[in-house]
Each structure stands twice: as C-alpha cells, then as structure tokens.
Design a protein around this motif. Structure first.
Motif, mmCIF file in Angstrom:
data_model
loop_
_atom_site.group_PDB
_atom_site.id
_atom_site.type_symbol
_atom_site.label_atom_id
_atom_site.label_comp_id
_atom_site.label_asym_id
_atom_site.label_seq_id
_atom_site.Cartn_x
_atom_site.Cartn_y
_atom_site.Cartn_z
ATOM 1 N N PRO A 71 34.293 52.834 35.376
ATOM 2 C CA PRO A 71 34.993 54.103 35.559
ATOM 3 C C PRO A 71 34.871 54.614 36.993
ATOM 4 N N LEU A 72 35.975 55.151 37.507
ATOM 5 C CA LEU A 72 36.030 55.705 38.855
ATOM 6 C C LEU A 72 36.417 57.171 38.765
ATOM 7 N N LEU A 73 35.649 58.015 39.439
ATOM 8 C CA LEU A 73 35.907 59.455 39.471
ATOM 9 C C LEU A 73 36.282 59.878 40.888
ATOM 10 N N ARG A 74 36.950 61.028 40.983
ATOM 11 C CA ARG A 74 37.323 61.571 42.288
ATOM 12 C C ARG A 74 37.104 63.077 42.278
ATOM 13 N N SER A 75 36.724 63.628 43.441
ATOM 14 C CA SER A 75 36.492 65.067 43.560
ATOM 15 C C SER A 75 36.885 65.535 44.949
ATOM 16 N N LEU A 76 37.501 66.692 45.015
ATOM 17 C CA LEU A 76 37.853 67.292 46.294
ATOM 18 C C LEU A 76 36.809 68.287 46.771
ATOM 19 N N ASP A 77 35.905 68.679 45.871
ATOM 20 C CA ASP A 77 34.913 69.697 46.232
ATOM 21 C C ASP A 77 33.475 69.300 45.935
ATOM 22 N N PHE A 78 33.237 68.069 45.456
ATOM 23 C CA PHE A 78 31.908 67.539 45.175
ATOM 24 C C PHE A 78 31.350 68.034 43.841
ATOM 25 N N LEU A 79 32.012 68.986 43.217
ATOM 26 C CA LEU A 79 31.484 69.584 41.992
ATOM 27 C C LEU A 79 32.342 69.302 40.768
ATOM 28 N N ASN A 80 33.644 69.274 40.950
ATOM 29 C CA ASN A 80 34.564 69.025 39.843
ATOM 30 C C ASN A 80 35.069 67.590 39.937
ATOM 31 N N TRP A 81 34.683 66.783 38.957
ATOM 32 C CA TRP A 81 34.965 65.351 38.992
ATOM 33 C C TRP A 81 35.980 64.990 37.919
ATOM 34 N N HIS A 82 36.925 64.130 38.293
ATOM 35 C CA HIS A 82 38.003 63.759 37.387
ATOM 36 C C HIS A 82 38.140 62.240 37.330
ATOM 37 N N PHE A 83 38.302 61.734 36.136
ATOM 38 C CA PHE A 83 38.485 60.299 35.926
ATOM 39 C C PHE A 83 39.867 59.888 36.428
ATOM 40 N N VAL A 84 39.898 58.838 37.251
ATOM 41 C CA VAL A 84 41.183 58.375 37.793
ATOM 42 C C VAL A 84 41.527 56.957 37.346
ATOM 43 N N GLY A 85 40.676 56.324 36.567
ATOM 44 C CA GLY A 85 40.951 54.977 36.080
ATOM 45 C C GLY A 85 39.757 54.069 36.260
ATOM 46 N N ASN A 86 39.865 52.856 35.775
ATOM 47 C CA ASN A 86 38.823 51.856 35.975
ATOM 48 C C ASN A 86 39.148 51.036 37.216
ATOM 49 N N ALA A 87 38.113 50.602 37.924
ATOM 50 C CA ALA A 87 38.286 50.112 39.287
ATOM 51 C C ALA A 87 38.457 48.606 39.413
ATOM 52 N N LEU A 88 37.714 47.819 38.630
ATOM 53 C CA LEU A 88 37.626 46.377 38.844
ATOM 54 C C LEU A 88 38.483 45.606 37.842
ATOM 55 N N THR A 89 39.363 44.755 38.355
ATOM 56 C CA THR A 89 40.063 43.828 37.471
ATOM 57 C C THR A 89 39.056 42.822 36.944
ATOM 58 N N ARG A 90 38.919 42.745 35.640
ATOM 59 C CA ARG A 90 37.867 41.934 35.052
ATOM 60 C C ARG A 90 37.993 40.470 35.469
ATOM 61 N N PRO A 91 36.907 39.871 35.952
ATOM 62 C CA PRO A 91 36.937 38.444 36.280
ATOM 63 C C PRO A 91 36.857 37.593 35.012
ATOM 64 N N ASP A 92 36.598 36.334 35.157
ATOM 65 C CA ASP A 92 36.528 35.384 34.051
ATOM 66 C C ASP A 92 35.661 35.918 32.916
ATOM 67 N N PRO A 93 36.207 36.074 31.688
ATOM 68 C CA PRO A 93 35.415 36.591 30.567
ATOM 69 C C PRO A 93 34.177 35.770 30.259
ATOM 70 N N ALA A 94 34.159 34.491 30.667
ATOM 71 C CA ALA A 94 32.992 33.650 30.410
ATOM 72 C C ALA A 94 31.754 34.144 31.152
#
Length: 357
Positions: A71-94
């Motif tokens: 999970p990746l969060l973003r904040s413009l004021d350091f206090l209020n954090w909002h989820f913006v999506g997941n960051a890493l494209t999953r590599p080989d499931p193995a």
C-alpha cells in the motif's frame, strides 16, 4: 519606474494530531518527501500474512500477473494520509506470498523500491524494483540483491546515501554463531551498492543481539537445530554530528517487548556499538495499556523543514492491527530520544512563506 519585488514572509502554523495517523493496517512505514508531497509505503495485512494469492483469486487476476502489492499513501500536510493504490507489480509468484518492509530511494531521476519476498519465515530474498514516478508502478528488475543460495533469509532493506553520494544497503539476515557473547538470530548487515540494483559484495556485520530484551523466542527450531533466538531488524540510518546512527527494532514484533534502539559508529561501515541498552530499547518502547510494540521506524523532516520525526508502527491495546504513528525525534548529548510513543494530541508546526509587497 522600478518595480518592487514581493518579499517573502515566514508564517508559522500550529496543528495537532493524534496517533495513529492512518486508520488502516500499515506496518513497517517508510516515509519520504518529494517535491513538497509526503509519501508513505508499508507492509499491508495481505503482504504480512501471505494472503496475496487469495487476493489475486478474489479479484480475478489472470495469468499475466498484474496484481500489485504494498500500500502507498500520500499526504500534502504530513498529517492527513490517503491511500493512492498499491505500488509494486507483483514479480514471479513462485518467489512467495509474503512481501515485507518496502523502502524507496530516489537517484538520477528514478525511484527504487527495495523489499523482501518469501514464504513465511523462510526463503526470504531481497529484491529491487524501479519506477519513473513515486506512485509507481514499480517493476522488479529481475534479480535478487543477495544470492538466496548463500543467504536464505534476508529482510528489511534500507538504502542510505552518504554525504559523498555513495549509496549503501543495510538489511537483516540470520546468524547462528554465539562467539564473543552474541546471540543466535536475525541481526544487521551492511553492504555498499555498486549501482542502485547491485551490491558490491563488501558486506560487514553492523550489530548482533546481546541482550535478553532482544529475544524473539526461546527454544526455537531453526535450520534443523534448537536456538534461543534473538532478533534485530528494521535498520534505519541517520548521520548526525559526524556520526552514523543505525536505528533498529529488537525483540518479537507481536509482543510488548518490541521496541526501537540504535547503534553508533564513526564510519558508515562500522564498527557500530549499541552499548547502554542492556535494560531495554532507548528510543521507543511499549506503554502498557496504551501503546504496544512500537517499531520498524523511518525518519523524515517535518513540514517546518527542521524538526525530525520518527515514523513507526504500533499496536493498540487490542492488538488488532499495526498502524502508522509519528513522534518527534530529539538529539541529546546522550544520544537520540523520542517523546513517544504518544496516544494523546500532539502539536506540529509548519512554516509557510507568503509574498508581501
């Protein structure tokens, strides 16, 4: 006629916050600032519990494996954090379903995401992915940073850039010897980065466990033997006053004995010493009945551009989830300390500049 240029004037704003600063499950928080925006990346519940495959099936992800993790969060004021999506494209499931402790470094116009992946408590390897933007998606480069054949358990990578521009990677790995009073278990290691995606292979031990509070589990079966297992993990390095401070978390992450301490060295590659912590962690420790198991921290400048904050996860009293918290980091003649963990309203300042004519 000459034109009068506007004069910037500094104005200080004071706000309050109460931990946790994000309500969702968010372990191992790493926070950084880029172009005036704060970002946070961490270990989500699915990543921690090895349920990535279950999420993939529930969401109908096909064989092209486009599921993203972390999970990746973003904040413009350091206090209020909002989820913006997941960051890493999953590599080989193995490679496994447990994805832990991501951190991001920015170098030469690219963002590099360091993380570990594996199967529960074994076969964890360090990897790196890259992106053109802080939001991602980050794409794995295709090779492990440390050969899994020579090191079957490596976690918690932390990239650190020294004043001369050289990058290093701190991480945790397992040691079984007990010579010189050290304890068997997971401990800290450092290597120089030859490039942002390759280690040089000149690694050194940073710190080993030596104290009872760092015990993870007695009589633990590991590598076919029984050990009194100790754990140091989650390295985070900060240079201050010409010395290098390697913050780390010790003990067992599911318990109130978990906390944050540090070692100090005159050189980035060590030797480091954490003498003085024999009775417990000196930076963050549990407050029974209020905050349990604070740990796995990162450090970032707050919105006033001067105050350092230690960002960490902690359990509430019901131990329902690890959540992101932040508190002021302070430097004293005796070393770094923190006013936390806190659970009551705290003040934070922000300096803004307005133009006056």
């Amino acid at each position: 006629m000459s034109q009068i240029e506007p004069t910037p004037e500094a104005v200080t704003q004071t706000r309050t916050y109460t931990n946790p600063v994000y309500e969702g499950y968010f372990a191992d928080p790493f926070v950084w600032e880029y172009q005036g925006v704060y970002y946070a990346i961490g270990t989500g519940a699915a990543e921690a519990q090895g349920q990535v495959d279950e999420i993939a099936e529930a969401s109908g992800v096909d064989s092209t494996n486009k599921l993203r993790v972390f999970p990746l969060l973003r904040s413009l004021d350091f206090l209020n954090w909002h989820f913006v999506g997941n960051a890493l494209t999953r590599p080989d499931p193995a490679l496994g379903d447990n994805f832990w402790a991501p951190e991001v470094a920015y170098c030469d116009g690219k963002f590099y995401l360091y993380y570990s992946v594996g199967h529960e408590d074994k076969n964890h390897q360090l990897r790196v992915a890259k992106s053109d933007t802080p939001n991602g998606p980050y794409e794995d480069v295709g090779e492990p940073l440390v050969d899994p054949k020579s090191c079957s358990f490596a976690i918690d990578p932390h990239p650190f850039r020294d004043d001369d521009g050289q990058w290093y990677l701190f991480y945790a790995r397992d040691f079984l010897d007990t010579e010189g009073g050290v304890r068997a278990g997971t401990a800290l290691f450092v290597d120089q980065l030859e490039s942002m995606t390759k280690l040089k292979g000149v690694g050194k031990v940073v710190l080993r466990a030596r104290s009872d509070w760092q015990r993870f589990l007695a009589n633990r079966l590991m590598y076919g033997e029984i050990f009194d297992w100790h754990t140091l993990e989650g390295p985070c390095v900060r240079k201050h006053g010409g010395q290098y401070y390697c913050f780390y978390s010790g003990g067992r992450w599911e318990t109130e004995n978990y906390g944050v301490d540090y070692g100090v060295a005159n050189s980035v590659m060590g030797p480091y010493s954490d003498a003085g912590n024999e009775t417990g962690p000196r930076v963050l420790r549990s407050v029974p009945g209020r905050v349990l198991g604070p740990g796995h921290n990162s450090i970032v400048l707050g919105p006033d551009g001067q105050t350092e904050y230690i960002v960490y996860h902690a359990w509430g009293i019901k131990m329902a989830a690890r959540q992101m918290c932040l508190d002021k980091l302070m430097w004293t003649p005796d070393g770094p300390c923190c006013n936390g963990p806190t659970w009551t309203p705290q003040t934070i300042t922000k300096t803004i500049r307005i133009s006056t004519s």
